[in-house]
Design an enzyme around this catalytic site. Structure first.
Site, short mmCIF file in Angstrom:
data_model
loop_
_atom_site.label_atom_id
_atom_site.label_comp_id
_atom_site.label_asym_id
_atom_site.label_seq_id
_atom_site.Cartn_x
_atom_site.Cartn_y
_atom_site.Cartn_z
N GLY A 155 9.08 -4.73 4.03
CA GLY A 155 10.11 -3.81 4.50
C GLY A 155 11.37 -4.04 3.69
N ALA A 198 6.50 11.31 3.84
CA ALA A 198 5.54 11.86 4.79
C ALA A 198 4.32 12.32 3.99
CB ALA A 198 6.15 13.01 5.58
N ASN A 215 -4.45 -0.49 8.76
CA ASN A 215 -3.18 0.20 9.01
C ASN A 215 -3.24 0.92 10.35
OD1 ASN A 215 -0.96 1.87 8.99
ND2 ASN A 215 -1.52 2.98 7.13
N SER A 234 0.82 -1.20 0.00
CA SER A 234 0.00 0.00 0.00
C SER A 234 0.87 1.26 0.00
CB SER A 234 -0.89 -0.01 1.24
OG SER A 234 -1.70 1.14 1.27
N ASN A 262 -6.49 -1.37 1.93
CA ASN A 262 -5.78 -0.82 3.08
C ASN A 262 -6.61 0.30 3.69
OD1 ASN A 262 -3.76 1.19 4.39
ND2 ASN A 262 -2.62 -0.72 4.21
N THR A 267 6.62 1.76 7.89
CA THR A 267 7.91 2.45 7.85
C THR A 267 8.42 2.79 9.25
OG1 THR A 267 6.73 4.52 7.60
CG2 THR A 267 7.52 3.46 5.59
N LYS A 295 -1.92 -4.21 10.03
CA LYS A 295 -0.58 -3.79 9.60
C LYS A 295 0.08 -3.02 10.73
CE LYS A 295 1.95 -1.46 5.87
NZ LYS A 295 1.85 -0.91 4.51
N CYS A 307 0.53 4.20 10.52
CA CYS A 307 1.03 5.32 9.73
C CYS A 307 1.75 6.31 10.63
CB CYS A 307 -0.10 6.04 8.98
SG CYS A 307 0.54 7.46 8.07
#
Lengths: 304, 246
Positions: A244, A70, A128, A21, A100, A194, A166, A131
């Site tokens: 990742g 970002a 998710n 995603s 997602n 991330t 996630k 984030c």
């Protein structure tokens, strides 16, 4: 390509490669250059209840072995996704897609999932809770096992589709968050989102990103992601999707040996638009090299 | 969009900071002036976007200014080096509204897409005027190349060491039918404010992918958010809102 087939929460995938995603939009940009039906599936851009403009520019920074973003969950909102993006997607992608979902409250997560639950094209809901680029949402749910469990329960109550949480790597104990999600009814876990990071512009003496911090992805994070997939897959019974920094067929196999039932490819898509296709094409060669008959047999194979 | 391997034919410094890169390869995805390519460089993760200056057969010309690690590394690349490029990215300038006396205004390496545009307009027999803006005499490049196209060229330098002293806007006091501009954002904004006609500008911002997937380069327009890399980089003066850009 039976050798590559895996199962993810009861749905068969032709291969374990899933475009991650936020790096694949709704698929069209990639469908312009290759047939994206070769993918296991892909997870579309993080969707919230209302449309979101995202963060101010610059949103992107480079670094050795990776990148920072970002973006801040820019998306057209769930209703627009359903009325416009999904019908367009149907023309170029004929497999179940992973939806997602993100949110700023438990109620929002549940409402977005409820609306997506009615969509036939959606195979899985990837929730998710990780984030790092929005305030008061996203990651704040994924850094607290109780909050992650609460989101999981709320989403499970409104859908019959498999629910994948996630998770964020920006935590002290990833295993406790994963266990809390499993106990709350999650059907799968995907990790990692991330890593929170930043860069400073030497000329300006200011952070490069307007948001100051962003999320680090790319090959630089692969070993961290692998370690977390290893730890979580030992601790839970539900399938784990590893992501990742995955950039090649070898990385896919390494993730699966660490315990991943399927693998997502993210940042690599942004640099090499054919990355997923190339990885899928290359998998049989690398499997032969390491004496692997079927990918499904090697999941968690390094755990002994 | 196409991903292709190109070979460097020439990598020539034009000034202390600006160089010209000529590459040989399949440029068939490049449709018009204003589009850009995205270069993969050794050791850098993200590609580097560069505006197309000119395409002639299988020869692609790019102009670049050394600004950071990527472009410093590019300056050292010898002829014969292979480069991995995404080509045919973004939209291009719309020539339709140009009229009979368009004005092209470039700042620094903004001259790159203006050159391809001037060439295209001249091929249609349009009388083209060009304003090239630089910091000082030592920074001036491509003045003769534009003249060779048959364009009427005015050079401005901020310190007055060459041509007309001052910013490009100082040379805009003349009749023109339409304008096209590329250069620093503040310059393009000043040009848009100054011009009474319609016009188009080419925007450069930090990008992630360069082909519309990552949402890293959204700008605000009158018709909502647009991606500089996919819906741009060329925008009409009337549509760009300049939010967070200056």
């Amino acid at each position: 390509m039976e050798r590559l087939a895996v199962s993810l929460c009861g749905i068969e995938l032709d291969n374990p490669v899933i475009a991650a995603s936020g790096t694949f939009g709704y698929g069209y940009e990639f469908a312009e250059i290759y047939d994206i039906n070769c993918l296991g599936t892909f997870s579309f851009k993080g969707t919230t209840l209302q449309a979101r403009e995202g963060n101010p520019l610059p949103r992107i920074a480079d670094c050795l072995g990776g990148m920072l973003n970002a973006v801040g969950l820019q998306n057209p909102g769930v209703d627009e996704v359903i009325s416009r993006e999904l019908p367009r997607l149907k023309q170029v992608f004929h497999k179940p897609v992973m939806a997602n979902v993100s949110g700023f409250s438990v109620v929002e997560y549940a409402e977005v999932c409820r609306r997506l639950d009615e969509q036939e094209q959606v195979g899985w809901l990837e929730v998710n809770v990780s984030c790092p680029n929005v305030h008061g949402g996203g990651m704040s749910f994924g850094t607290d096992p109780c909050a992650a469990a609460e989101v999981t329960r709320a989403v499970k109550a409104v859908t019959h589709k498999p629910v994948i949480l996630k998770l964020s790597p920006n935590v002290t104990d990833i295993v406790s968050v994963a266990r809390a999600c499993e106990d709350a009814g999650a059907d799968g876990i995907s990790l990692i989102n991330t890593l929170m990071a930043m860069r400073i512009d030497l000329k300006e003496r200011k952070p490069v990103l307007a948001n100051t911090t962003g999320g680090l992805s790319g090959p630089a994070v692969f070993p961290v992601a692998l370690r977390m997939v290893w730890q979580v897959s030992r601790a839970v019974k539900i399938p784990v999707i590893g992501l990742g920094g995955v950039s090649c067929a070898e990385d896919v196999i390494e993730m699966m040996l660490a315990g991943a039932a399927a693998v997502q490819v993210g940042a690599a898509n942004l640099v090499r638009p054919t990355a997923c296709r190339d990885i899928i094409t290359d998998l049989p060669r690398v499997m032969d090299k390491y004496g692997i008959e079927n990918l499904r047999d090697i999941i968690g194979g390094a755990h002994g | 969009m196409k991903q292709e391997l190109f070979t460097i034919i020439e990598n020539t410094p034009l000034t202390a900071k600006v160089s010209r890169l000529r590459l040989r390869g399949d440029s068939s995805a490049i449709e018009g002036p204003g589009q850009f390519v995205d270069l993969k460089l050794e050791g850098l993760f993200l590609r580097r976007p560069l505006s197309v200056c000119d395409v002639e057969g299988d020869c692609l010309t790019l102009l670049y200014e050394t600004a950071g690690r990527g472009t410093e590394q590019m300056r050292e690349l010898p002829a014969g080096t292979q480069l991995d490029l995404l080509t045919g990215l973004g939209n291009s300038f719309d020539l339709t509204p140009a009229g009979d006396a368009p004005l092209l205004i470039a700042g620094g390496t903004g001259a790159s897409p203006m050159y391809g545009l001037a060439k295209r307009l001249r091929a249609r027999g349009v009388a083209v005027s060009v304003i090239l803006g630089f910091a000082a005499a030592a920074d001036v490049f491509y003045e003769e190349e534009f003249r060779a196209l048959g364009a009427e060229v005015t050079v401005c330098t901020e310190d007055g060491s060459y041509g007309l002293p001052g910013f490009v806007t100082a040379a805009m006091d003349r009749p023109f039918s339409y304008f096209y501009t590329c250069g620093p954002k503040a310059m393009m904004h000043a040009v848009c404010e100054r011009a009474k006609t319609g016009g188009q500008l080419s925007l450069a911002v930090r990008m992630g992918c360069g082909f519309g997937a990552c949402m890293g380069c959204r700008v605000e327009t009158v018709s909502g958010g647009k991606r500089v890399c996919k819906d741009g980089p060329v925008f009409r003066k009337e549509e760009l809102l300049w939010k967070d850009l200056l």
